[in-house]
Design a protein around this motif. Structure first.
Motif, PDB file in Angstrom:
ATOM      1  N   ARG A 405       0.852  -1.185   0.000  1.00  0.00           N
ATOM      2  CA  ARG A 405       0.000   0.000   0.000  1.00  0.00           C
ATOM      3  C   ARG A 405       0.893   1.242   0.000  1.00  0.00           C
ATOM      4  O   ARG A 405       1.061   1.935   0.994  1.00  0.00           O
ATOM      5  CB  ARG A 405      -0.926  -0.004   1.214  1.00  0.00           C
ATOM      6  CG  ARG A 405      -1.896  -1.180   1.244  1.00  0.00           C
ATOM      7  CD  ARG A 405      -2.868  -1.055   2.394  1.00  0.00           C
ATOM      8  NE  ARG A 405      -3.692   0.133   2.222  1.00  0.00           N
ATOM      9  CZ  ARG A 405      -4.182   0.856   3.238  1.00  0.00           C
ATOM     10  NH1 ARG A 405      -3.870   0.528   4.491  1.00  0.00           N
ATOM     11  NH2 ARG A 405      -4.933   1.901   2.998  1.00  0.00           N
ATOM     12  N   ASP A 433      -6.687   2.176  -3.516  1.00  0.00           N
ATOM     13  CA  ASP A 433      -6.560   2.067  -2.065  1.00  0.00           C
ATOM     14  C   ASP A 433      -7.021   0.668  -1.655  1.00  0.00           C
ATOM     15  O   ASP A 433      -8.184   0.450  -1.312  1.00  0.00           O
ATOM     16  CB  ASP A 433      -7.408   3.146  -1.382  1.00  0.00           C
ATOM     17  CG  ASP A 433      -7.248   3.151   0.136  1.00  0.00           C
ATOM     18  OD1 ASP A 433      -6.421   2.366   0.645  1.00  0.00           O
ATOM     19  OD2 ASP A 433      -7.957   3.938   0.808  1.00  0.00           O
ATOM     20  N   ARG A 435      -7.363  -2.526   0.635  1.00  0.00           N
ATOM     21  CA  ARG A 435      -7.391  -2.800   2.074  1.00  0.00           C
ATOM     22  C   ARG A 435      -7.058  -4.249   2.408  1.00  0.00           C
ATOM     23  O   ARG A 435      -6.542  -4.525   3.483  1.00  0.00           O
ATOM     24  CB  ARG A 435      -8.773  -2.437   2.640  1.00  0.00           C
ATOM     25  CG  ARG A 435      -9.081  -0.941   2.529  1.00  0.00           C
ATOM     26  CD  ARG A 435      -8.060  -0.161   3.330  1.00  0.00           C
ATOM     27  NE  ARG A 435      -8.118   1.262   3.127  1.00  0.00           N
ATOM     28  CZ  ARG A 435      -8.160   2.155   4.130  1.00  0.00           C
ATOM     29  NH1 ARG A 435      -8.184   1.732   5.379  1.00  0.00           N
ATOM     30  NH2 ARG A 435      -8.151   3.436   3.855  1.00  0.00           N
ATOM     31  N   SER A 436      -7.378  -5.151   1.533  1.00  0.00           N
ATOM     32  CA  SER A 436      -7.012  -6.558   1.708  1.00  0.00           C
ATOM     33  C   SER A 436      -7.120  -7.240   0.352  1.00  0.00           C
ATOM     34  O   SER A 436      -7.748  -6.710  -0.573  1.00  0.00           O
ATOM     35  CB  SER A 436      -7.909  -7.256   2.731  1.00  0.00           C
ATOM     36  OG  SER A 436      -9.259  -7.222   2.331  1.00  0.00           O
ATOM     37  N   ARG A 451     -11.037   0.577  -1.374  1.00  0.00           N
ATOM     38  CA  ARG A 451     -11.806   1.652  -0.732  1.00  0.00           C
ATOM     39  C   ARG A 451     -11.968   2.815  -1.697  1.00  0.00           C
ATOM     40  O   ARG A 451     -11.007   3.274  -2.319  1.00  0.00           O
ATOM     41  CB  ARG A 451     -11.130   2.113   0.551  1.00  0.00           C
ATOM     42  CG  ARG A 451     -11.872   3.233   1.286  1.00  0.00           C
ATOM     43  CD  ARG A 451     -11.672   3.139   2.784  1.00  0.00           C
ATOM     44  NE  ARG A 451     -12.233   1.901   3.332  1.00  0.00           N
ATOM     45  CZ  ARG A 451     -12.105   1.524   4.607  1.00  0.00           C
ATOM     46  NH1 ARG A 451     -11.412   2.294   5.451  1.00  0.00           N
ATOM     47  NH2 ARG A 451     -12.635   0.403   5.039  1.00  0.00           N
ATOM     48  N   ASP A 456     -16.539   0.669   0.211  1.00  0.00           N
ATOM     49  CA  ASP A 456     -15.617  -0.381  -0.213  1.00  0.00           C
ATOM     50  C   ASP A 456     -16.230  -1.215  -1.336  1.00  0.00           C
ATOM     51  O   ASP A 456     -17.435  -1.462  -1.368  1.00  0.00           O
ATOM     52  CB  ASP A 456     -15.269  -1.286   0.955  1.00  0.00           C
ATOM     53  CG  ASP A 456     -14.447  -0.574   2.010  1.00  0.00           C
ATOM     54  OD1 ASP A 456     -13.883   0.494   1.695  1.00  0.00           O
ATOM     55  OD2 ASP A 456     -14.379  -1.077   3.151  1.00  0.00           O
ATOM     56  N   ARG A 488     -18.456  -1.011   4.453  1.00  0.00           N
ATOM     57  CA  ARG A 488     -17.151  -1.025   5.112  1.00  0.00           C
ATOM     58  C   ARG A 488     -16.740  -2.473   5.349  1.00  0.00           C
ATOM     59  O   ARG A 488     -17.263  -3.151   6.224  1.00  0.00           O
ATOM     60  CB  ARG A 488     -17.200  -0.260   6.438  1.00  0.00           C
ATOM     61  CG  ARG A 488     -17.457   1.235   6.256  1.00  0.00           C
ATOM     62  CD  ARG A 488     -16.342   1.886   5.442  1.00  0.00           C
ATOM     63  NE  ARG A 488     -16.637   3.292   5.149  1.00  0.00           N
ATOM     64  CZ  ARG A 488     -15.893   4.051   4.363  1.00  0.00           C
ATOM     65  NH1 ARG A 488     -14.828   3.527   3.759  1.00  0.00           N
ATOM     66  NH2 ARG A 488     -16.210   5.308   4.134  1.00  0.00           N
TER      67      ARG A 488
END
Length: 581
Positions: A405, A433, A435-436, A451, A456, A488
């Motif tokens: 990231r 972006d 997140r996982s 995101r 999300d 989220r």
């Protein structure tokens, strides 16, 4: 009159023709209304529907309306629907080329050109694979109508079965077709839909024979003669004979190709519980393995398992920075370098052979690699100078996948078996972006949580290869999320070879675990969402459907795949709970 029908999926008309039909639609047969059937229950609760032929004196709009009704015949048949077509168009209409589903439609309007506007249209190709939602401009269907012997008939229609979503959900079922990666090392699972009922085996094999299609070039390949037709014998006991007709265009397969053909068929056919063995012929030639073996178990091909051949179902975790493993309620320290001392590791991934661990250290800046066991072994840096590394992932080929990231957005890197890092641009994931993320064990898919300003999103990209290795990635497709935009997502985990479990927050102490199909098809009636009260940090799951999906709390695990909600307490200091992969 406004919307009047309920339904599910659909194809953009220009794309409906892309793949030839392989899931055949019967043209006729007896139709009798009856109650629930006995047996495997596939058609329980479904009532037969024999649509009426065109009535005399019907208006153009009524003819189109009744034509759409006729496509909902059950058992599935288009023989009556063809009677609504002009004779010169009747034979060329090819509804097997795709399926268009809809939630509703506006009443047909017009005279010489009858227009029908679908609501919530979606599309599937001729193999029964979901191809996404219809763009708004493609939800309007036009049916030219002409007089034939004083009666209105349809002169042109989409080459697709156009049906309500509710009808489709009741009469089609999700299945998985199995192809191979370009190097024939592992099977690549592809979700699809086929009609329920007595023809399920034939429909499965037909869909498999259509091949992976050009859109999966360098992602998946087949060793069956693509585009062939198939005939099946009536099963004798638990054995079925499969006769593939390639019109003489298929050469006799080599012994190695036979093993691959058998593996594809075995993994696809094992979804039918009544079939245990099968025989195959291609253009009249029996397919046989060395030694003259011509009858195959549906359990054949385990070495090509897309979930990892003999991969363990043990859990790994960090306990106060030290790598531990075992059953979820009995974790013991490993004796490798990460299991004997704290090296500042915050996340990790163990490969599918349980021999090597990759670990993120130095607050996300360094990736280490070390043996899982071996007192004298050491941990060596693989990558350094990163910004913020997410937990890594492994595939069956020993490739290690890493997402950093970085300040300008996510950077995707794969570390090959020889240790060489290769940066890969994944459109829709790289630069976002992230997140996982997950990578399928067969190495053909990357799934990421991205995101955005509106919430999300879960996005999926296909990874392409050639015989020399990694090539490129397809633009990531956003998976459909039903209900709400401000999503989220806390974490992802595999739920099956073709679906992921998603942990998302509904409120401060209320979470949901939802399953999404990797092709983006709506979950429909088969959807099961689990609501959990408390604070949840992550998920631990595998593509093996019999393995538990654990929702991780600060001090324990909750089985989100079990209605009993089994709970396992964790020792103090246990974090980053994961399966292999």
């Amino acid at each position: 009159m406004t919307a009047r029908r309920a339904a599910v999926l659909a194809p953009v008309l220009a794309l409906v023709l892309a793949l030839g039909g392989c899931v055949s639609l019967p043209e006729g047969g007896p139709v009798v209304e009856t109650g629930p059937r006995s047996g495997d229950g596939e058609e329980a609760g479904q009532y037969y529907f024999d649509p009426p032929p065109p009535p005399d004196g019907a208006s153009p709009a009524e003819i189109v309306d009744r034509f759409l009704d006729a496509m909902t015949a059950f058992p599935i048949s288009t023989s009556v629907a063809r009677q609504y077509l002009a004779p010169e168009f009747r034979e060329s209409w090819s509804p097997k080329d795709g399926i268009i589903t809809y939630d509703d439609f506006l009443s047909p309007r017009g005279s010489s050109q009858v227009r029908v506007t679908l609501v919530g249209g979606e599309r599937l190709d001729g193999s029964g694979r979901w191809r996404g939602r219809l763009p708004t401009y493609d939800e309007s269907l036009t049916f030219p109508v002409e007089l034939v012997d004083g009666q209105y008939r349809i002169a042109s229609a989409p080459d697709a079965l156009v049906v309500p979503q509710s009808w489709f959900e009741q009469r089609y079922q999700r299945v998985t077709l199995y192809f191979f990666d370009p190097n024939a090392r592992v099977l690549v699972p592809e979700p699809a839909f086929v009609p329920r009922g007595d023809q399920r085996v034939s429909n499965l094999v037909s869909a498999l024979l259509a091949g992976p299609g050009p859109e999966l070039s360098r992602v998946a390949t087949t060793f069956l003669p693509a585009g062939s037709s198939v005939e099946l014998s009536v099963p004798v006991g638990d054995v079925v004979d499969i006769a593939i007709d390639a019109s003489g265009g298929a050469p006799a397969p080599t012994p190695e190709a036979v093993r691959l053909v058998v593996a594809q068929l075995a993994w696809t056919l094992r979804q039918v519980p009544t079939i245990e063995r099968f025989r195959v012929s291609i253009d009249g030639r029996p397919v046989q393995l060395p030694g003259g073996v011509t009858e195959f178990e549906v359990t054949e091909g385990s070495a090509y398992d897309p979930t990892g051949y003999q991969a363990t179902d043990l859990v790994y975790a960090l306990r106060e920075g030290v790598l531990v493993s075992g059953d979820a309620d009995a974790l013991e320290a490993t004796d490798g370098p990460l299991g004997t001392r704290d090296l500042g590791v915050r996340s990790f991934a163990v490969d599918l052979t349980s021999t090597t661990v990759a670990a993120v250290a130095d607050s996300g800046r360094t990736l280490l690699r070390a043996p899982v066991r071996g007192v004298e072994a050491t941990a060596e840096p693989v990558l350094s100078g990163a910004t913020n590394l997410l937990p890594p992932a492994w595939d069956v080929s020993g490739r290690l996948w890493v997402v950093d990231r970085a300040g300008g957005g996510a950077r995707v890197t794969t570390v090959l078996e020889d240790g060489a890092p290769v940066q890969l641009r994944v459109p829709g994931i790289s630069g976002s972006d992230v997140r996982s993320f997950l990578v399928s064990r067969d190495g053909s898919r990357m799934v990421a949580v991205v995101r955005t300003a509106s919430g999300d999103q879960v996005r999926v990209s296909r990874i392409r290869y050639d015989q020399k290795g990694l090539v490129s990635a397809t633009p990531a497709r956003r998976l459909v999320w039903e209900g709400g935009d401000d999503v989220r997502i806390r974490d992802l985990a595999w739920r099956s070879p073709t679906s992921v479990a998603v942990l998302h927050r509904l409120a401060d102490e209320l979470f949901e675990v939802r399953t999404l199909s990797v092709d983006g098809a709506p979950a429909g009636m088969e959807s099961v969402a689990t609501t959990l009260r408390g604070r949840y940090l992550a998920l631990a799951g595998t593509p093996v459907t019999t393995d538990s999906v654990w929702a991780v709390t600060q001090g324990g695990l909750v089985d989100a795949s079990n209605q009993m909600r089994d709970v396992v307490d964790l020792d103090d200091g246990v974090t980053s709970v994961r399966y292999v992969g």
